[in-house]
Design a protein around this motif. Sequence first.
Motif, PDB file in Angstrom:
ATOM      1  N   GLY A  48      25.238 -42.143  39.500  1.00 36.48           N
ATOM      2  CA  GLY A  48      23.924 -42.195  40.048  1.00 36.48           C
ATOM      3  C   GLY A  48      23.132 -41.714  39.134  1.00 36.48           C
ATOM      4  N   TRP A  49      22.081 -41.798  39.251  1.00 35.37           N
ATOM      5  CA  TRP A  49      20.283 -41.281  39.066  1.00 35.37           C
ATOM      6  C   TRP A  49      19.139 -41.009  40.031  1.00 35.37           C
ATOM      7  CZ3 TRP A  49      23.118 -46.323  39.805  1.00 35.37           C
ATOM      8  CH2 TRP A  49      22.593 -47.411  40.432  1.00 35.37           C
ATOM      9  N   GLY A  50      18.540 -39.858  39.433  1.00 35.07           N
ATOM     10  CA  GLY A  50      17.544 -40.299  40.353  1.00 35.07           C
ATOM     11  C   GLY A  50      17.615 -38.140  40.395  1.00 35.07           C
ATOM     12  N   ALA A  51      17.376 -37.579  41.954  1.00 33.74           N
ATOM     13  CA  ALA A  51      18.243 -36.558  41.946  1.00 33.74           C
ATOM     14  C   ALA A  51      19.290 -36.101  41.917  1.00 33.74           C
ATOM     15  CB  ALA A  51      16.643 -36.514  43.622  1.00 33.74           C
ATOM     16  N   PRO A  52      19.322 -35.075  40.975  1.00 35.29           N
ATOM     17  CA  PRO A  52      20.403 -34.718  40.612  1.00 35.29           C
ATOM     18  C   PRO A  52      21.728 -33.793  42.280  1.00 35.29           C
ATOM     19  CG  PRO A  52      19.320 -33.344  40.179  1.00 35.29           C
ATOM     20  CD  PRO A  52      18.083 -33.836  40.523  1.00 35.29           C
ATOM     21  N   LEU A  53      23.142 -33.780  42.146  1.00 38.59           N
ATOM     22  CA  LEU A  53      23.448 -32.666  43.333  1.00 38.59           C
ATOM     23  C   LEU A  53      24.293 -31.704  42.642  1.00 38.59           C
ATOM     24  CD1 LEU A  53      25.248 -36.220  44.245  1.00 38.59           C
ATOM     25  CD2 LEU A  53      23.993 -34.807  45.887  1.00 38.59           C
ATOM     26  N   ASP A  54      24.246 -31.338  43.376  1.00 41.01           N
ATOM     27  CA  ASP A  54      25.265 -29.593  43.780  1.00 41.01           C
ATOM     28  C   ASP A  54      26.503 -29.848  43.870  1.00 41.01           C
ATOM     29  OD1 ASP A  54      22.590 -28.423  41.980  1.00 41.01           O
ATOM     30  OD2 ASP A  54      22.327 -27.367  44.028  1.00 41.01           O
ATOM     31  N   ARG A  59      35.538 -21.993  47.775  1.00 41.13           N
ATOM     32  CA  ARG A  59      36.881 -20.504  47.674  1.00 41.13           C
ATOM     33  C   ARG A  59      36.591 -20.575  46.364  1.00 41.13           C
ATOM     34  NH1 ARG A  59      41.406 -25.347  49.357  1.00 41.13           N
ATOM     35  NH2 ARG A  59      39.920 -26.588  47.893  1.00 41.13           N
ATOM     36  N   ALA A  60      35.924 -22.096  45.909  1.00 38.74           N
ATOM     37  CA  ALA A  60      36.150 -21.265  43.944  1.00 38.74           C
ATOM     38  C   ALA A  60      34.355 -21.583  43.175  1.00 38.74           C
ATOM     39  CB  ALA A  60      37.372 -22.199  42.920  1.00 38.74           C
ATOM     40  N   ALA A  61      33.881 -21.816  43.837  1.00 39.51           N
ATOM     41  CA  ALA A  61      32.422 -22.196  42.997  1.00 39.51           C
ATOM     42  C   ALA A  61      32.193 -22.651  41.550  1.00 39.51           C
ATOM     43  CB  ALA A  61      30.980 -21.257  43.739  1.00 39.51           C
ATOM     44  N   ALA A  62      32.596 -21.645  40.768  1.00 39.81           N
ATOM     45  CA  ALA A  62      33.188 -22.222  39.051  1.00 39.81           C
ATOM     46  C   ALA A  62      33.270 -23.717  38.740  1.00 39.81           C
ATOM     47  CB  ALA A  62      33.502 -20.941  38.839  1.00 39.81           C
ATOM     48  N   HIS A  63      34.275 -24.231  39.749  1.00 34.60           N
ATOM     49  CA  HIS A  63      35.104 -25.213  39.527  1.00 34.60           C
ATOM     50  C   HIS A  63      33.960 -26.645  40.387  1.00 34.60           C
ATOM     51  CE1 HIS A  63      38.917 -23.394  39.523  1.00 34.60           C
ATOM     52  NE2 HIS A  63      38.701 -23.223  38.231  1.00 34.60           N
ATOM     53  N   GLY A  64      32.712 -26.022  40.427  1.00 31.03           N
ATOM     54  CA  GLY A  64      31.717 -27.201  40.973  1.00 31.03           C
ATOM     55  C   GLY A  64      30.675 -27.943  40.261  1.00 31.03           C
ATOM     56  N   ALA A  65      30.319 -28.708  40.007  1.00 29.71           N
ATOM     57  CA  ALA A  65      28.969 -28.810  39.406  1.00 29.71           C
ATOM     58  C   ALA A  65      27.648 -29.126  39.845  1.00 29.71           C
ATOM     59  CB  ALA A  65      29.329 -30.408  39.040  1.00 29.71           C
ATOM     60  N   VAL A  66      26.563 -28.462  39.146  1.00 24.76           N
ATOM     61  CA  VAL A  66      25.240 -27.805  39.393  1.00 24.76           C
ATOM     62  C   VAL A  66      24.572 -29.421  38.438  1.00 24.76           C
ATOM     63  CG1 VAL A  66      23.418 -26.310  39.747  1.00 24.76           C
ATOM     64  CG2 VAL A  66      25.925 -25.549  39.740  1.00 24.76           C
ATOM     65  N   GLY A  67      24.035 -29.391  39.071  1.00 23.78           N
ATOM     66  CA  GLY A  67      22.545 -30.395  38.530  1.00 23.78           C
ATOM     67  C   GLY A  67      23.104 -31.955  37.910  1.00 23.78           C
ATOM     68  N   VAL A  68      23.698 -32.163  38.723  1.00 23.02           N
ATOM     69  CA  VAL A  68      24.445 -33.480  38.501  1.00 23.02           C
ATOM     70  C   VAL A  68      23.934 -34.362  38.579  1.00 23.02           C
ATOM     71  CG1 VAL A  68      26.916 -32.672  37.522  1.00 23.02           C
ATOM     72  CG2 VAL A  68      26.243 -33.162  39.581  1.00 23.02           C
ATOM     73  N   ARG A 114      37.772 -29.842  41.538  1.00 19.37           N
ATOM     74  CA  ARG A 114      37.064 -29.638  41.042  1.00 19.37           C
ATOM     75  C   ARG A 114      36.009 -30.705  40.110  1.00 19.37           C
ATOM     76  NH1 ARG A 114      38.010 -25.601  36.512  1.00 19.37           N
ATOM     77  NH2 ARG A 114      36.633 -26.631  35.423  1.00 19.37           N
ATOM     78  N   ALA A 115      34.514 -30.723  40.414  1.00 20.17           N
ATOM     79  CA  ALA A 115      34.034 -31.671  40.330  1.00 20.17           C
ATOM     80  C   ALA A 115      33.126 -31.385  38.892  1.00 20.17           C
ATOM     81  CB  ALA A 115      32.884 -32.043  41.216  1.00 20.17           C
ATOM     82  N   VAL A 116      33.594 -32.557  38.260  1.00 22.08           N
ATOM     83  CA  VAL A 116      33.083 -32.677  36.568  1.00 22.08           C
ATOM     84  C   VAL A 116      31.879 -33.703  36.138  1.00 22.08           C
ATOM     85  CG1 VAL A 116      33.645 -32.295  34.688  1.00 22.08           C
ATOM     86  CG2 VAL A 116      35.235 -31.448  36.284  1.00 22.08           C
ATOM     87  N   ALA A 117      30.839 -33.092  35.035  1.00 24.40           N
ATOM     88  CA  ALA A 117      30.272 -33.974  35.214  1.00 24.40           C
ATOM     89  C   ALA A 117      30.208 -35.114  33.993  1.00 24.40           C
ATOM     90  CB  ALA A 117      28.474 -33.160  34.770  1.00 24.40           C
ATOM     91  N   LEU A 118      30.181 -36.487  34.257  1.00 23.74           N
ATOM     92  CA  LEU A 118      31.026 -37.399  33.426  1.00 23.74           C
ATOM     93  C   LEU A 118      30.464 -36.881  31.872  1.00 23.74           C
ATOM     94  CD1 LEU A 118      30.105 -40.754  34.426  1.00 23.74           C
ATOM     95  CD2 LEU A 118      32.005 -39.024  34.788  1.00 23.74           C
ATOM     96  N   ASP A 119      29.319 -36.571  31.161  1.00 27.74           N
ATOM     97  CA  ASP A 119      29.323 -35.881  29.810  1.00 27.74           C
ATOM     98  C   ASP A 119      29.682 -35.041  29.517  1.00 27.74           C
ATOM     99  OD1 ASP A 119      27.955 -33.839  31.096  1.00 27.74           O
ATOM    100  OD2 ASP A 119      25.955 -34.237  30.983  1.00 27.74           O
TER     101      ASP A 119
END
Length: 283
Positions: A48-54, A59-68, A114-119
């Motif tokens: 994607g590009w443009g506005a980021p997503l959270d 159950r485990a917020a630490a396994h998410g991704a913020v501003g990706v 888990r959600a992991v940013a590609l970078d």
Amino acid sequence: MTMDEVVVGRPEARLRPFVDHYLGYRETAPLPLVRHQAAGAFVVLILGWGAPLDVVDPRAAAHGAVGVTSFVAGPYDGWCTTTTQGVGAGVELILTPLAARRLVGLPLGELTNRAVALDRFPDPWLARLGDRLAAETRWSRRFALLDAAVATRLAATAPVDPRLGRAWRRLAGTAGGIGVAELADELGWSRRHLAVRFRQEIGVAPKTAGRLLRFQRAYATVSRDLVSPPTPGGAVPPGECGGWAEVAARCGYYDQSHLIRDFRQFTGTTPAALAGSHSSNPA
């Protein structure tokens, strides 16, 4: 929220066993837009590009991704949420675990829930691909770039153990209807060995994968019924046309309560509530 563009692209025929379709989108969300994303025995790739997503698993917020903007998510055995605001665009790919294993280059056990940013991946090829897609202005050209990149990646990676491939195809082909013991016997493995290999490479145990595949069938059935062409006098939600017990039986559940329990776990709501949200907000 305004969905400005939705464009579906079909990969080259040789790629369709790995990627069924590409979904290009552009949307505008003047206010924070929160979506519940259902669980599934699949992997989501967003370039994607443009506005980021959270992306947040409650159950485990630490396994998410913020501003990706670009990320890989799943498989998930519970629902999660995505939140965005602004103008965002991108291409979504829904991948089977075996395809994702080769494209992402990691055992999916490292991506479960888990959600992991590609970078953050050691190999930057997917992040670079996202940049190239953003630089294009035509969806047809973006889809052609995806075809070329996916084909190159598949040519450079070895297939997953064929026995795991066979196990996945048997589970997917029966929508989770085959038992773990029968599956292990067919492969000549112990149930424990099958479970270990499945968790490592597919991301979830075979029993969980079977539940998710059965749920996906039920979710698709409910969603298809909700968006089917209206009949004279108006469309009738599944809960009023034969009842949820009939839907449960069609999709391989023991009974209606079994169906509802899975919907609660995998979507955070019930089939009836899902039907209500669709009927009150058809967009």
